[in-house]
Design an enzyme around this catalytic site. Structure first.
Site, PDB file in Angstrom:
ATOM      1  N   GLU A 196       0.687  -1.189  -0.188  1.00 53.05           N
ATOM      2  CA  GLU A 196      -0.079   0.063  -0.065  1.00 53.05           C
ATOM      3  C   GLU A 196       0.821   1.243  -0.044  1.00 53.05           C
ATOM      4  OE1 GLU A 196      -3.202  -0.171   2.759  1.00 53.05           O
ATOM      5  OE2 GLU A 196      -4.056  -1.967   1.669  1.00 53.05           O
ATOM      6  N   GLU A 240      -5.766  -8.251  -0.484  1.00 48.13           N
ATOM      7  CA  GLU A 240      -6.536  -8.165   0.921  1.00 48.13           C
ATOM      8  C   GLU A 240      -7.916  -7.910   0.549  1.00 48.13           C
ATOM      9  OE1 GLU A 240      -5.000  -5.045   3.716  1.00 48.13           O
ATOM     10  OE2 GLU A 240      -3.058  -5.971   3.360  1.00 48.13           O
TER      11      GLU A 240
HETATM   12  C1  GCO Z   1      -3.648  -2.686   4.622  1.00 46.97           C
HETATM   13  C2  GCO Z   1      -3.713  -2.784   5.741  1.00 46.97           C
HETATM   14  C3  GCO Z   1      -4.313  -3.633   6.777  1.00 46.97           C
HETATM   15  C4  GCO Z   1      -5.277  -3.264   7.439  1.00 46.97           C
HETATM   16  C5  GCO Z   1      -6.568  -3.503   6.782  1.00 46.97           C
HETATM   17  C6  GCO Z   1      -7.782  -3.057   7.394  1.00 46.97           C
HETATM   18  O1  GCO Z   1      -2.712  -3.182   4.146  1.00 46.97           O
HETATM   19  O2  GCO Z   1      -4.445  -1.569   4.683  1.00 46.97           O
HETATM   20  O3  GCO Z   1      -2.627  -3.811   5.280  1.00 46.97           O
HETATM   21  O4  GCO Z   1      -3.230  -3.715   7.527  1.00 46.97           O
HETATM   22  O5  GCO Z   1      -5.440  -3.780   8.688  1.00 46.97           O
HETATM   23  O6  GCO Z   1      -6.448  -2.709   5.420  1.00 46.97           O
HETATM   24  O7  GCO Z   1      -8.017  -1.510   7.436  1.00 46.97           O
END
Ligand code: GCO
Length: 457
Positions: free
Chosen positions: A171, A359
């Site tokens: 990210e 994710e």
């Molecule tokens: C991300 C985050 C996670 C968060 C998830 C929920 O990569 O954004 O890696 O660490 O926990 O997105 O907000």
């Protein structure tokens, strides 16, 4: 609720289902075996930065419960595990001596996955920058890109022979904008100049990191994980559509244009070119590396409208109201079709390799009642989004796998422990883990895909 077996039937047999975590969110053991602080240790211990002053000091105590947690991953029936490596365990000061004990932990983690027939997908950087590097300017300092290059080399030299996939970053949007412009995540900067400097350092570090991975472990497919924004204009007026394009450049293209096309986007540069840090002669060539794969993290869309205020900074957009009136416990709009739209938009715009949803998941905070965590809304969220993924696969997108966020409840950054995303419930007092109903549902789906050769004897 969609029947998990019926949903599984919509995917090809080589599709992979997995679960994801990140080091600082689960490991704890913040001061053990040579680990030094990261920017998140410092940030979470500053007053007012995280809900309730929560920190990752103990988190899920995963560092001490590794075997138990790997058993749980296996119990969920998934084929692959996405985790991140903590730079401050490996090179505690960011540069300088390597800490063998830190590498040993990930050695055990990877071998433990292998023994259980679980594939490994490692992210090199999921936000825990060694604090010492922050003293030199952190991501705003170009030197951090070279420190990252050496860290990537160090990790891949030792662990690359047993990894199935690796990503340089998790990210970039959060690392750059959320952390350096909006001030929500560590280091909590609110400066466009710091953010623009971080943008270029991060892009450069990605390019150097890809080269480092290939040099040390050429067999391991290397990629990057992005949370590109699914930008939804409030209306289809020419003004809002133009605003959506500006927002795309600001939130998404400032990463993918240099990485995939070797240039920064035009309107973005027209707005900010004179404030960007120095871009050296070969930088864009270094950044523009062919990738083996890329990952998308998706939770909710970003709704925007044109901001007519002449003082508004680029991209000159304001928030628009969600049209879908369903929200998770963290307040995020539930909208699966926006995931599909975003993926198709990205494949239209870029020459992209195969991808994974690295994710996706939902925040619902219900806990156990008589030993059962009934989180039906999470099952609904997962079903809808996985069905959208099945549509993308059927439509010819080279989408090879899906990772649920998250294996277990964990430290949700600025939200501390109050926001829960796990398929497994964690009682932070006792560290007891309870598989939620969503975990059982996901298992029924995922285990359809475990091929016999990934089963242990
Ligand atoms: C991300 C985050 C996670 C968060 C998830 C929920 O990569 O954004 O890696 O660490 O926990 O997105 O907000």
């Amino acid at each position: 609720m969609i029947d998990p077996k019926a949903l599984a039937g919509r995917f090809p047999s080589d599709f992979m289902f997995g679960v994801a975590t990140a080091s600082y969110q689960i490991e704890g053991a913040a001061r053990e075996d040579g680990r030094k602080p990261s920017i998140w240790d410092a940030f979470s211990h500053m007053p007012g930065r995280t809900f309730n002053g929560d920190s990752g000091d103990i988190a899920c105590d995963h560092y001490h419960r590794l075997d138990e947690d790997l058993d749980l991953i296996k119990a969920l029936g998934v084929e692959t595990y996405r985790f991140s490596i903590a730079w401050p365990r490996i090179i505690p000061d960011g540069r300088g001596p390597v800490n063998e004990a830190g590498l040993d932990f990930y050695d055990r983690l990877i071998d433990g996955c292998k023994e259980r027939g679980i594939k490994t997908n490692a992210t090199l950087y999921h936000w825990d920058l060694p604090l010492t590097l922050a003293g030199d300017g952190g991501w705003a300092a170009r030197s951090t890109a070279y420190a990252f290059q050496r860290y990537a080399q160090t990790v891949m030299k030792r662990l690359g022979d047993r990894l199935d996939m690796v990503a340089t970053f998790n990210e970039p949007w959060c690392i750059v904008w959320l952390s350096h412009l909006y001030g929500v995540h560590a280091p909590g900067e609110k400066s466009i100049d710091a953010a623009l400097a971080a943008l270029h350092t991060l892009n450069l570090a990605h390019g150097l990191g890809v080269e480092a991975c290939r040099q040390e472990a050429p067999e391991v497919p290397v990629g990057i994980v992005c949370n590109h924004q699914a930008i939804e204009p409030a209306t289809d007026s020419a003004e809002d559509m133009a605003a959506a394009e500006r927002a795309f450049q600001f939130h998404n293209a400032c990463f993918f244009d240099p990485m995939l096309k070797g240039e920064y986007p035009e309107a973005f540069m027209a707005a900010y070119g004179d404030r960007m840090p120095e871009i050296e002669a070969d930088d864009l060539t270094t950044i523009n590396q062919k990738l083996d794969w890329w990952g998308l993290n998706y939770y909710f869309p970003m709704r925007i409208a044109h901001d007519g205020n002449p003082e508004a900074a680029f991209p000159a957009v304001k928030d628009a109201t969600p049209v879908n009136n369903v929200f998770t416990d963290i307040g995020w709009e539930v909208n699966a079709p926006s995931l599909g739209k975003l993926v198709r938009q990205l494949y239209d715009r870029y020459d992209l390799p195969e991808m994974y949803i690295t994710e996706n998941g939902a925040c619902y905070n219900m806990g156990p009642v008589d030993g059962v965590v009934d989180d039906t809304p999470r099952i609904d969220y997962l079903s809808d989004h996985i069905a959208e993924v099945a549509d993308l696969v059927a439509g010819g997108i080279p989408l090879k796998g899906y990772y649920a966020w998250s294996l277990m409840d964990n430290f949700e950054w600025a939200e501390g422990y109050r926001m829960r995303f796990g398929l497994i419930h964690v009682d932070y007092e006792t560290q007891e883990r309870t598989i939620k109903e969503s975990g059982k549902w996901y298992k029924a789906l995922a285990e359809t895909f475990r091929t016999p050769d990934t089963e242990t004897a």
